[in-house]
Every structure is written in structure tokens, then in C-alpha cells.
Write a protein that holds these residues in place. Sequence first.
Motif, mmCIF file in Angstrom:
data_model
loop_
_atom_site.group_PDB
_atom_site.id
_atom_site.type_symbol
_atom_site.label_atom_id
_atom_site.label_comp_id
_atom_site.label_asym_id
_atom_site.label_seq_id
_atom_site.Cartn_x
_atom_site.Cartn_y
_atom_site.Cartn_z
ATOM 1 N N PHE A 111 -8.331 -5.090 -3.876
ATOM 2 C CA PHE A 111 -7.333 -6.114 -4.160
ATOM 3 C C PHE A 111 -6.046 -5.557 -4.775
ATOM 4 N N GLY A 112 -5.898 -4.252 -4.835
ATOM 5 C CA GLY A 112 -4.590 -3.685 -5.155
ATOM 6 C C GLY A 112 -4.392 -3.114 -6.539
ATOM 7 N N GLY A 113 -5.434 -2.947 -7.327
ATOM 8 C CA GLY A 113 -5.245 -2.316 -8.631
ATOM 9 C C GLY A 113 -4.896 -0.846 -8.479
ATOM 10 N N SER A 114 -4.119 -0.321 -9.399
ATOM 11 C CA SER A 114 -3.751 1.100 -9.378
ATOM 12 C C SER A 114 -4.725 1.858 -10.260
ATOM 13 N N ALA A 115 -5.670 2.537 -9.644
ATOM 14 C CA ALA A 115 -6.709 3.240 -10.402
ATOM 15 C C ALA A 115 -7.169 4.452 -9.604
ATOM 16 N N GLY A 116 -8.121 5.179 -10.171
ATOM 17 C CA GLY A 116 -8.597 6.390 -9.541
ATOM 18 C C GLY A 116 -10.062 6.300 -9.182
ATOM 19 N N ARG A 117 -10.729 7.446 -9.142
ATOM 20 C CA ARG A 117 -12.127 7.496 -8.722
ATOM 21 C C ARG A 117 -12.987 8.394 -9.605
ATOM 22 N N GLU A 118 -12.348 9.257 -10.398
ATOM 23 C CA GLU A 118 -13.103 10.203 -11.239
ATOM 24 C C GLU A 118 -14.010 9.484 -12.217
ATOM 25 N N GLY A 119 -13.482 8.422 -12.859
ATOM 26 C CA GLY A 119 -14.269 7.704 -13.856
ATOM 27 C C GLY A 119 -15.544 7.143 -13.263
ATOM 28 N N THR A 338 -6.997 10.586 -10.436
ATOM 29 C CA THR A 338 -6.193 10.582 -9.212
ATOM 30 C C THR A 338 -4.791 10.023 -9.462
ATOM 31 N N PRO A 339 -4.621 8.932 -10.223
ATOM 32 C CA PRO A 339 -3.254 8.539 -10.587
ATOM 33 C C PRO A 339 -2.513 9.618 -11.357
ATOM 34 N N LEU A 340 -3.234 10.367 -12.199
ATOM 35 C CA LEU A 340 -2.589 11.481 -12.899
ATOM 36 C C LEU A 340 -2.132 12.554 -11.907
ATOM 37 N N PHE A 341 -2.912 12.764 -10.844
ATOM 38 C CA PHE A 341 -2.479 13.681 -9.784
ATOM 39 C C PHE A 341 -1.159 13.205 -9.187
ATOM 40 N N PHE A 342 -1.084 11.909 -8.914
ATOM 41 C CA PHE A 342 0.139 11.313 -8.345
ATOM 42 C C PHE A 342 1.308 11.502 -9.294
ATOM 43 N N ILE A 343 1.092 11.133 -10.559
ATOM 44 C CA ILE A 343 2.156 11.237 -11.557
ATOM 45 C C ILE A 343 2.656 12.672 -11.644
ATOM 46 N N GLY A 344 1.736 13.614 -11.725
ATOM 47 C CA GLY A 344 2.114 15.012 -11.857
ATOM 48 C C GLY A 344 2.799 15.562 -10.630
ATOM 49 N N ALA A 345 2.255 15.264 -9.443
ATOM 50 C CA ALA A 345 2.851 15.769 -8.208
ATOM 51 C C ALA A 345 4.244 15.194 -8.003
#
Length: 427
Positions: A111-119, A338-345
Motif C-alpha cells: 500500500f505504499g509505505g517507505s520501508a525496507g526488508r532487513e528488519g 534498504t532506505p538507508l541504501f537509497f539515502i546514501g546512494a
Amino acid sequence: MYSFKTEQGKIFHQLAHWTIRLVPLSFVTGSLVALFLWLLDWATHTRWQHLWLLFLLPLAGMLIWALYHYFGRDAEAGNNLVMDEIHEPGGGVPARMTPLVLLGTIITHLFGGSAGREGTAVQMGGSIADIFAKWYRLKKEDRSVLLMCGMAAGFGAVFGTPVAGALFAMEVLFIGRIKYHALIPCLISAVLADIVCSSYGIIHTHYTIHTKIAQTVTTWIPGFSFDLLLLLKVIGAGIAFGLAGMAFARCTHLLKRGWTRLIPAKWLIPVAGGIVIIGGCYALGNFDYLGLGVVNPNGHNSIVSAFTTGGVDAWSWLWKLLFTAVTLSAGFKGGEVTPLFFIGAALGNTIAVLSGAPADLFAGLGFIAVFAAATNTPVACMVMGVELFGGENILYFAVACFTAYYFSGHSGIYKAQRIAVPKIHRK
């Protein structure tokens, strides 16, 4: 000589016992991660095909709240619960954590939340490990090691980086200390879980740094070569990556406290968070910062596109930071990495454009360094860089990750992380 053989024999016996224990744990965790990644891929593609699903995000948040409120109990603590159980074994990691976090994360992404998968992967690994620990009737110390192995298995399988997964599980517990006593068990579990996950046909995204760095031999360090100007740019970027990691951690914690103060009814918090996410998308005029952000059908503003010059907007790293902080602080499920990957990249790409540095190299540096800053795991992230991008630029990986680690201060995304060795030594 006899005592030497005896000592080695005991070591071999101990490792054999751990391997026997870890095979079923790794198989189950790797299989669950494979299922999770398949469902996550389905949810992501479905959302892109039906963007109207975003308008149901507030209701999805309410559903996640209800699931955890009526069935979750202490499972709501997530990664922090697993880490607390490793520090001080207590009530255990509930088995219900696995289905709850799996379902909650898929709902969040659908449904569109901005989250990752590691947790999600780490929590599933920890939950399954605790089940096996009870079956094996392990002592407290061995149970803690098995929980670490569950974390390593989940992390290594979900990203396809088993060595980084093993190091992450040992390094994330304390700032400034690595739990080496679990070194080989964590490595075994991470490698086996990654093999199991890949055997199901799961293919991880490949990132490539094409730029070949021109090496300039310095006259004051015989036999060692590097591009001095580029190294200075990497140090400056490392500082920025550290501050970005710190900003993400603090923003997420601040928003979580803010939601609680502003909205007394807890079930309304994810509803409000969903509304903010919807409003943010229409304020920006795009849907680029939803979900994982690994790829984007529009070919812009994603982790993959950040490795090309002009592949992301100058402020895309900030928007992803805010969207993810709102999503996770409001109670949606997933992970931060994964969002941290996005932020950093994305930040690395922007810095490269401003400084005249290679975009793909700096995107890769930001990819691992912001993660290192937010989780206080610089060694694991440096190794992750080698596993993902190759070892040619390991010097720059180390400089970026270690610099970011120091400049992020003692903040971090995990409240259960303890300080063993402060970053600043006061006399």
C-alpha cells in the motif's frame, strides 16, 4: 603436543556441534527469506501497477496496528527485542514475531509505505533461532549465540551478503566491540541461509561500479598508490554520510515521540502517517519515494539509477529520509537498511556531481557508509561493499565507512545497541 591436539580436538568438536544445530536453522530462515522476497517483489509490482492502492495506506496502517495490538504484544519491539534477548536472555523472542512482521511488511509495501526488508529478515531469523534454542535446551550463553546466528542468517540471505551478515550480527550489539566468540557459527549460518535462499531462484539486484580509478603513486609513501585528491573528497563525503545517518536515526526517534504526544489514540497514529505519506507524494508530484526504492519504473530516483550521473534529483536523498522516517515512526513494518541504501546512494550521487567525482563510486560509498553511520557497524559495511561492488576500491570503502561511523556520533536506529567503547575518549 598432546595438549595442542586436545585443544584443537575440542574446537573441532564444538564447531561440529554448532554446524549440526545451524543446518536446520539456516534452512528454515533461508526458506522464509526466499518466501518474503518473493512476496515483496509481488507487492512492489502490484503497487506500481495499481497506484490507487496508496489511498488505502491509512487503513493498512490501522490493520497493522490491530494485528500487533491483539496478537503481537512484545513482538512490537522488533529488532530491539532480539538484541535485548542476546544481551540479557529473558522472556524469549516469540514465535508469532515471524508471521506478524512478514505480513506487516508486505502490507506496508503493497500500500505504499517507505520501508525496507532487513528488519523483517532479522526478526524472522531471531524468532526462528529462539524456537530452536528451546528445542535444543541451550544454556543462556549458547542461546545468545544462536540468536546472533539467526540474525546473521536473515541478514545474509536477504541481501546476498553472507560475510557482511555474519559481521553485522556480531558488531551491531555494541558500539565499539565485536562479539568474536560467535564468529564461525554466525558465518556458517549466514552462508547456509544465503545458499538456501538462492536455491529457490531468488536473484539479488546487482550493483556495479564501472569507474576505474586512476592511481597516482605518491612520492612520500613508497609502494602505496592512491588518488590523493579523490581520497580527500571521499573523506568529505564520509562526513556528510555520517551526518545523514545521524539525521535519519534522530528524525525517526523524534517523530515517534511526536506522534505519541500529538495523537493519544495509538490506532490513529498509522492513519495519520499514511495521510502524510499520501500528501507528500502529491506535494512532490511523484511516487518515487515509496517502497524499497531499489528500482523505479520511471528509471529515475532509485538506488539503481543513483549509480549513473543525473540518475537522481539533488534532494532525493532527503525526501527518502523523510518518507521513511514518517513510515516507520508511525508504526508501519519493514526495515531501515534498504532506505538507508537509497539515502546514501542518492546523497553520494549529489556529492559526486558537486565535486566532480565519479557518480557510481560515490553512490556505492554512500550506499554502505550511511548504513554504517546509522547502525554503527563500519566493519560489516566495508565488507558489504566488497561483496557487492568488488574489492578494487576497498581503501575508499574503509575511509567512507569509518569516517561516517565517527561523525554519526552515538546515535543509531537501534535503541537496544549498547556503548562498549565511546567514540570520543574524554580525559
